[in-house]
Design a protein around this motif. Structure first.
Motif, PDB file in Angstrom:
ATOM      1  N   ASN A  74      50.386  42.414  48.403  1.00  0.00           N
ATOM      2  CA  ASN A  74      51.433  42.530  47.686  1.00  0.00           C
ATOM      3  C   ASN A  74      52.280  43.042  49.099  1.00  0.00           C
ATOM      4  O   ASN A  74      51.891  44.071  49.767  1.00  0.00           O
TER       5      ASN A  74
ATOM      6  N   GLY B 152      46.679  43.365  46.212  1.00  0.00           N
ATOM      7  CA  GLY B 152      47.211  42.728  44.893  1.00  0.00           C
ATOM      8  C   GLY B 152      46.438  42.555  44.076  1.00  0.00           C
ATOM      9  O   GLY B 152      45.297  43.084  43.918  1.00  0.00           O
ATOM     10  N   GLU B 153      46.882  42.003  42.832  1.00  0.00           N
ATOM     11  CA  GLU B 153      46.044  41.883  41.574  1.00  0.00           C
ATOM     12  C   GLU B 153      44.757  41.103  41.839  1.00  0.00           C
ATOM     13  O   GLU B 153      43.780  41.426  40.977  1.00  0.00           O
ATOM     14  N   ALA B 154      44.997  40.282  42.546  1.00  0.00           N
ATOM     15  CA  ALA B 154      43.723  39.203  42.691  1.00  0.00           C
ATOM     16  C   ALA B 154      42.465  39.854  43.243  1.00  0.00           C
ATOM     17  O   ALA B 154      41.379  39.688  42.791  1.00  0.00           O
TER      18      ALA B 154
ATOM     19  N   THR C 164      54.150  38.206  48.127  1.00  0.00           N
ATOM     20  CA  THR C 164      52.804  38.227  47.839  1.00  0.00           C
ATOM     21  C   THR C 164      52.173  36.803  48.806  1.00  0.00           C
ATOM     22  O   THR C 164      52.693  36.376  49.234  1.00  0.00           O
TER      23      THR C 164
ATOM     24  N   PHE D  36      41.421  43.049  42.500  1.00  0.00           N
ATOM     25  CA  PHE D  36      40.797  43.656  41.487  1.00  0.00           C
ATOM     26  C   PHE D  36      40.096  42.681  40.518  1.00  0.00           C
ATOM     27  O   PHE D  36      39.069  43.144  40.010  1.00  0.00           O
ATOM     28  N   ILE D  37      40.775  41.444  40.074  1.00  0.00           N
ATOM     29  CA  ILE D  37      40.276  40.652  39.372  1.00  0.00           C
ATOM     30  C   ILE D  37      38.930  40.103  40.139  1.00  0.00           C
ATOM     31  O   ILE D  37      37.648  39.773  39.628  1.00  0.00           O
TER      32      ILE D  37
ATOM     33  N   THR E 169      40.411  33.831  40.885  1.00  0.00           N
ATOM     34  CA  THR E 169      40.989  34.748  42.141  1.00  0.00           C
ATOM     35  C   THR E 169      41.325  33.699  43.288  1.00  0.00           C
ATOM     36  O   THR E 169      41.925  34.127  44.105  1.00  0.00           O
TER      37      THR E 169
ATOM     38  N   HIS F 277      48.107  36.668  44.756  1.00  0.00           N
ATOM     39  CA  HIS F 277      48.363  37.885  44.776  1.00  0.00           C
ATOM     40  C   HIS F 277      47.062  38.676  45.420  1.00  0.00           C
ATOM     41  O   HIS F 277      46.836  39.835  44.923  1.00  0.00           O
ATOM     42  N   TRP F 278      46.671  38.149  46.226  1.00  0.00           N
ATOM     43  CA  TRP F 278      45.742  39.118  47.200  1.00  0.00           C
ATOM     44  C   TRP F 278      46.377  40.231  47.857  1.00  0.00           C
ATOM     45  O   TRP F 278      45.465  41.194  48.075  1.00  0.00           O
TER      46      TRP F 278
END
Length: 220
Positions: free
Chosen positions: A35, A163-165, A47, A167-168, A27, A32-33
């Motif tokens: 988008n 962004g996906e980060a 991103t 959720f990770i 993370t 990708h924090w």
């Protein structure tokens, strides 16, 4: 049965903590924090991470540029860098400390109190690492939501989204918290088994007590 449960909780706790620590590192460096999708140009996506901003184009691919100034970043990104580094360091320290406190490790087998304290300390370190990972991720998410619903920004202006980060990072933080809880539960909620040497010492002390009192050992 208690020994099996204790070892199982330690094993699951250390695995969850290891998973959370690895995801926390991912993370930290994943760009990708946030988008940004452009409605006018659907083939181009932006991103943003803690260290760089990237643009993704179908023909060219991904191109990234590092942030040149630390002080020029928004406050949430500056503080997030520090907290994520702190989370990664605390997670690594927690793995080292709690690793020496595991029952499956034969080192220091006769020093049960020391191993128990190491497990508790490792669990506390994982708790702290989980909190310091959740705070920056949640802060950036909160700012993103505020900016997305800001009525002062014209509707035609594109807005950043999760962004996906993020959720990770949430998954990493909760994994560290849960792993720390399991390690502390294993250390405080279950009785540690005695080492084989302790059984012999305890039996010898019992026999001596019976001999001093002049009575026979009822277990014989």
């Amino acid at each position: 049965m208690a020994l099996v449960l204790r070892v199982a909780m330690q094993f699951v706790g250390i695995l969850l903590s290891l998973l959370g620590w690895v995801l926390s590192i991912i993370t930290t460096y994943l760009p990708h924090w946030k988008n940004l999708n452009l409605d006018l140009n659907e083939m181009e996506n932006w991103t943003m991470g803690l260290w760089q901003a990237c643009v993704v184009q179908e023909e060219v691919g991904m191109q990234c540029k590092d942030f040149e100034s630390f002080l020029g970043l928004p406050a949430e990104l500056r503080i997030s860098r520090v907290l994520m580094f702190l989370s990664n360091g605390l997670g690594l320290l927690g793995l080292l400390v709690s690793g020496f406190g595991l029952d499956c490790l034969r080192i220091g087998e006769t020093q049960r109190d020391v191993k128990k304290r190491l497990l508790i300390l490792g669990g506390i370190l994982f708790w702290t690492a989980g909190v310091t990972a959740l705070v920056p991720v949640s802060w950036v998410a909160h700012v993103t939501v505020q900016e997305f619903w800001d009525e002062r920004i014209p509707e035609i202006v594109p807005r950043w989204e999760f962004g996906e980060a993020l959720f990770i990072g949430w998954f990493a933080g909760f994994s560290l918290l849960l792993g720390g809880c399991l390690l502390n539960w294993a250390a405080c909620g279950t009785q540690a088994p005695l080492a084989s040497g302790h059984y012999a010492v305890a039996e010898t002390q019992t026999q001596c007590a019976y001999l001093e009192n002049g009575t026979a050992n009822p277990s014989v």
